[in-house]
Write a protein that holds these residues in place. Structure first.
Motif: not given
Length: 383
Positions: A32-51
């Motif tokens: 649902d929309p709330l779960q999708r927003a959570g998935a966005v945050a998890l994936i983007e946070d993961g990428f943000a930790s990598v250079r």
């Protein structure tokens, strides 16, 4: 593949666009929309930790940028990396995404369905200009677009019979896609009575063409984003070829920079996701109205390319546009004689939001239940 290898030999490192399709576990309910927003945050946070990442044979692959678009059945990722060769880029990104998914208990069961590499547009152009032989694509951007639209073979039909065969194959593919446009029954395209059950009819062709063109539009908008990112300019100042962003209202061309292009691309993905998951009710913001305009133009161009755009299909697309737009307020933005910077255009529809540029990504309605959902990556910044 050989062209990519030659390019990497000359430049040492090449900017690659890696497209990754990830899916939720088979048999689990759609997000649902709330779960999708959570998935966005998890994936983007993961990428943000990598250079950067050590790829095969210890080769360093540098992570430049990412775009995350989550839909009910998973996520579409665009990962931009610098790597010495295509194989390194693809293998490294797949390993990285695997690791990011495994880190989160909520995403650990997701699977990677596709991991493909595309050359950065400018570097690809340089490589193609250096290529020799009859297989080298044309230099003209319009001619390259026709070849891009024609599919991965990159070759146009050799004669009339081949053209008819290719058009028939594309028509068949479009008809197969039609059933995936779950938010719109055939009546949306003007079908009535027995026509609504005709799986090979005009309404089905128009519906399938919209999804066929969606894939092209997303890829080409991503190329536009990469051109603006590399040149670090807005559309009005851009020297490189652009597919679509230059067709937005001219009055704001100085504000169509890479950040805007990124938000607009995510908006297109979010909008077309609602088309296919059955949740679409109405357009959420001005940007979606403009995105739909580009999609309809791309759909018509693609149908025309294959000789499939007749009067009946055009009428079906017009019926769809009339249904979805609920008025054509966004067209005021294309009339430079009208002032729309401070509010809704005069005579605009009852649901019109202010058409000023700063309001393009502002939801018409505050509640997601009333189609006020705007993707988190495109939403207005909190000031």
């Amino acid at each position: 593949m050989p062209r990519a290898a030659r390019l990497s030999d000359r430049l040492g490192a090449v900017t690659y666009v890696v497209t990754v399709d990830t899916c939720i576990p088979e048999g689990t309910p759609e997000m649902d929309p709330l779960q999708r927003a959570g998935a966005v945050a998890l994936i983007e946070d993961g990428f943000a930790s990598v250079r950067s990442v050590k790829g095969p044979e210890g080769v360093e692959v540098v992570l430049l940028d990412t775009i995350v678009a989550v839909h009910p059945g998973g996520a579409l990722l665009k990962v931009i990396v610098d790597a010495p060769a295509l194989e390194f880029a693809e293998d490294t990104v797949q390993a990285l995404v695997d690791e990011l998914l495994e880190r989160s208990a909520l995403l650990a069961d997701w699977t990677i369905e596709r991991c493909e590499v595309e050359l950065h547009q400018d570097l690809a152009k340089e490589s193609l200009e250096a290529a020799e032989g009859p297989d080298a694509p044309p230099d003209d951007p319009a001619a390259r677009k026709a070849r891009h639209t024609a599919g991965p073979s990159g070759e146009g039909p050799a004669n009339v019979d081949d053209a008819k065969t290719e058009a028939a194959a594309v028509r068949t593919q479009m008809l197969r896609l039609a059933e995936a446009l779950r938010s719109f029954p055939p009546a949306t395209f003007g079908a009535t009575g027995a026509d609504e059950a005709d799986e090979g009819g005009v309404a089905a062709l128009a519906a399938g063409a919209l999804l066929y063109a969606t894939d092209i539009l997303v890829d080409e908008l991503f190329e536009d984003l990469q051109v603006l990112t590399q040149e670090d300019v807005a559309v009005a100042e851009c020297e490189g070829p652009l597919w679509h962003l230059e067709h937005l209202p001219d009055r704001y061309a100085l504000q169509y920079d890479a950040r805007f292009a990124r938000r607009f691309l995510v908006t297109v993905i979010a909008l077309t996701t609602r088309f296919t998951d059955g949740s679409f009710q109405r357009l959420s913001c001005v940007a979606e109205g403009l995105a739909l305009r580009l999609l309809l133009n791309e759909t018509a161009s693609t149908l025309e390319l294959y000789g499939l755009l007749d009067a009946d299909v055009s009428a079906a697309l017009d019926a769809f546009a009339d249904r979805v737009y609920e008025g054509m307020d966004h067209q005021w933005l294309y009339d430079d004689a009208l002032g729309v910077d401070e509010g809704a255009a005069a005579g605009a529809g009852p649901r019109a939001a202010p058409l000023a540029f700063r309001s393009w990504f502002t939801p018409f309605d505050e509640s997601p239940a009333e189609s006020g959902y705007v993707h988190p990556s495109a939403a207005d910044d909190v000031v």
